[in-house]
Design an enzyme around this catalytic site. Structure first.
Site, short mmCIF file in Angstrom:
data_model
loop_
_atom_site.label_atom_id
_atom_site.label_comp_id
_atom_site.label_asym_id
_atom_site.label_seq_id
_atom_site.Cartn_x
_atom_site.Cartn_y
_atom_site.Cartn_z
N SER A 253 0.44 -1.44 0.43
CA SER A 253 0.35 0.04 -0.01
C SER A 253 0.57 1.75 0.05
O SER A 253 2.08 1.57 -0.76
CB SER A 253 -0.64 0.15 0.69
OG SER A 253 -2.14 0.93 1.13
N ASP A 361 -10.26 -4.01 -4.13
CA ASP A 361 -9.07 -2.89 -4.54
C ASP A 361 -9.15 -1.80 -5.25
O ASP A 361 -9.21 -2.01 -5.65
CB ASP A 361 -7.72 -3.54 -3.77
CG ASP A 361 -6.93 -2.62 -3.77
OD1 ASP A 361 -7.47 -1.54 -2.79
OD2 ASP A 361 -5.56 -2.83 -3.73
N HIS A 391 -7.63 -5.24 -0.33
CA HIS A 391 -7.14 -4.66 0.51
C HIS A 391 -6.53 -5.09 1.50
O HIS A 391 -7.60 -4.42 2.63
CB HIS A 391 -6.97 -3.32 0.02
CG HIS A 391 -5.58 -2.19 0.18
ND1 HIS A 391 -4.46 -1.81 -0.29
CD2 HIS A 391 -5.25 -1.71 1.41
CE1 HIS A 391 -3.80 -0.82 0.05
NE2 HIS A 391 -3.92 -1.46 0.70
#
Length: 420
Positions: A253, A361, A391
């Site tokens: 991320s 996501d 995610h």
């Protein structure tokens, strides 16, 4: 230590919740599928049933969204969720808390955690033994029916006893890892399970970096720390017993964003470069308008659009978007997808990339776009789309999906850093 980022100390209720969740995941697959209900299908992808159950668990216990909390409370909430889904910790030889002196690289002192693997051909990801054939360089799994890890296909049954391990004589490869959390949340504590799994399964050392967080430290503080951490590791490779030619960067991320930026900056500025970049569900583009996947998965799949807006405001402006936000969004150190010199960077040796994205996501499309742009620029790039995942799948090692995604990534890591 960043305020609110102390090690998570689970309460009695937290422990009971985790035991209940683990008991649910231990049920036969057919029973778990019934608990998940009807298949959840969006844009041609079917959400993994265990993830459906996990999202239901979070919906029952989560309370406010992260962006609706104070920063300190959100940090605590993410730590609790990380602990809930971490699974059993992988076995590593040594874990050491260190402080990196970043003063020579444009930063200050940077806390980090250094993990070293056991020297045995047998390593562990959670409860699942990873077995390596030292002759073929192949990786398999002892878990019945598990997915093959990357290009790894074979398993040995005559592995030596893991209790008879000798110290390593050869320098180790190193993965410099940057945790996720929107540049606002997370720490080396929240990503301890991830770092251990990569260390144990990949048989590489892992440097889990506790870079400065917003809103206390806005952009480019995290970038400065990330670049400094890589340069520190390369400069101290001999003292650490690390092979300087096999140092990779990685992250999930926001951490994937930082890893991508480190690779670009090192190629752009000159000097040592990472040997490889491992990007899990990376943030690569904060410009507007957002991608189609932001619309499809704006809420209900752990990471929300509102979360991302909150992270951005804290990262770029300390809580409020600054007047020059559009220019900041276009900075390739914020949005690496927008770099207009990738072709030149590729000629200078921009690190080969492994990009893994989740089907459910908001960041799916920009991860795909970055992998394509790297490849078009001439960078050797592997794109893996986990169509059934949310995610950040790499952090949910309590689930079969998380372990499968981790196993594939470990296979790629071993091949990239020539671990035999």
């Amino acid at each position: 230590m960043t305020p609110g980022n102390a090690p998570f100390l689970p309460s009695v209720a937290d422990r009971a919740q985790r035991r209940a969740f683990e008991a649910l995941l231990a049920l036969p697959r057919a029973v778990r599928h019934r608990a998940a209900g009807q298949p959840h299908i969006v844009d041609g992808g079917a959400l993994d049933p265990d993830i459906t159950v996990g999202l239901k668990v979070l919906g029952r216990i989560g309370g406010k969204e992260l962006d609706e909390r104070s920063v300190a409370d959100a940090r605590h909430a993410l730590a609790a969720e990380s602990w809930l889904f971490a699974g059993e910790l992988a076995d590593v030889a040594n874990v050491e808390d260190v402080v990196l002196d970043g003063s020579s690289y444009g930063a200050g002192d940077i806390p980090a955690r250094l993990y070293r693997p056991h020297p045995s051909p047998v390593t562990v990801v959670g409860k699942h033994a990873r077995v390596v054939d030292p002759d073929a360089g192949e990786v398999g799994t002892s878990e019945a029916g598990a997915e093959e890890a990357g290009a790894a296909v074979a398993a040995r049954t005559d592995a030596p006893n893991v209790d008879n391990r000798e110290p390593r004589a050869d320098p180790l490869p190193l993965l410099v890892y940057f945790h996720g959390g929107g540049w606002v949340l997370g720490s080396h504590h929240t990503h301890d399970a991830v770092a251990r799994a990569l260390c144990a399964g990949g048989e590489v050392a892992v440097l889990n970096v506790d870079y400065r967080l917003a809103p206390e430290h806005v952009f480019p503080a995290a970038v400065d720390d990330a670049v400094a951490a890589f340069r520190w590791a390369h400069a101290h490779a001999d003292a650490l017993g690390i092979d300087p030619n096999r140092i990779a960067v990685g992250g999930d991320s926001a951490g994937g964003n930082l890893a991508a930026v480190v690779a670009q900056e090192c190629a752009r500025v000159g000097g040592p470069q990472p040997a490889w970049q491992m990007l899990f569900v990376p943030v690569t583009d904060l410009t507007l308008p957002r991608s189609r996947s932001y619309e499809l998965f704006s809420e209900g799949y752990f990471l929300t659009r509102a979360n991302m807006d909150w992270y951005e405001a804290n990262y770029l402006g300390g809580g409020t978007l600054p007047d020059d936000v559009d220019a900041m969004r276009r900075d390739p150190r914020v949005s690496p997808l927008l770099a207009d010199d990738l072709g030149q960077l590729a000629e200078r040796g921009l690190a080969p990339a492994y990009v893994a994205v989740a089907g459910f996501d908001p960041l799916r499309d920009e991860g795909n776009a970055y992998a394509r742009k790297l490849s078009d620029a001439g960078v050797a790039t592997t794109l893996r789309v986990h169509t059934d995942a949310v995610h950040p799948f790499i952090n949910i090692l309590a689930t079969d999906l998380g372990r499968r995604c981790m196993a594939e990534a470990i296979g790629a890591l071993r091949m990239a850093l020539h671990v035999r």
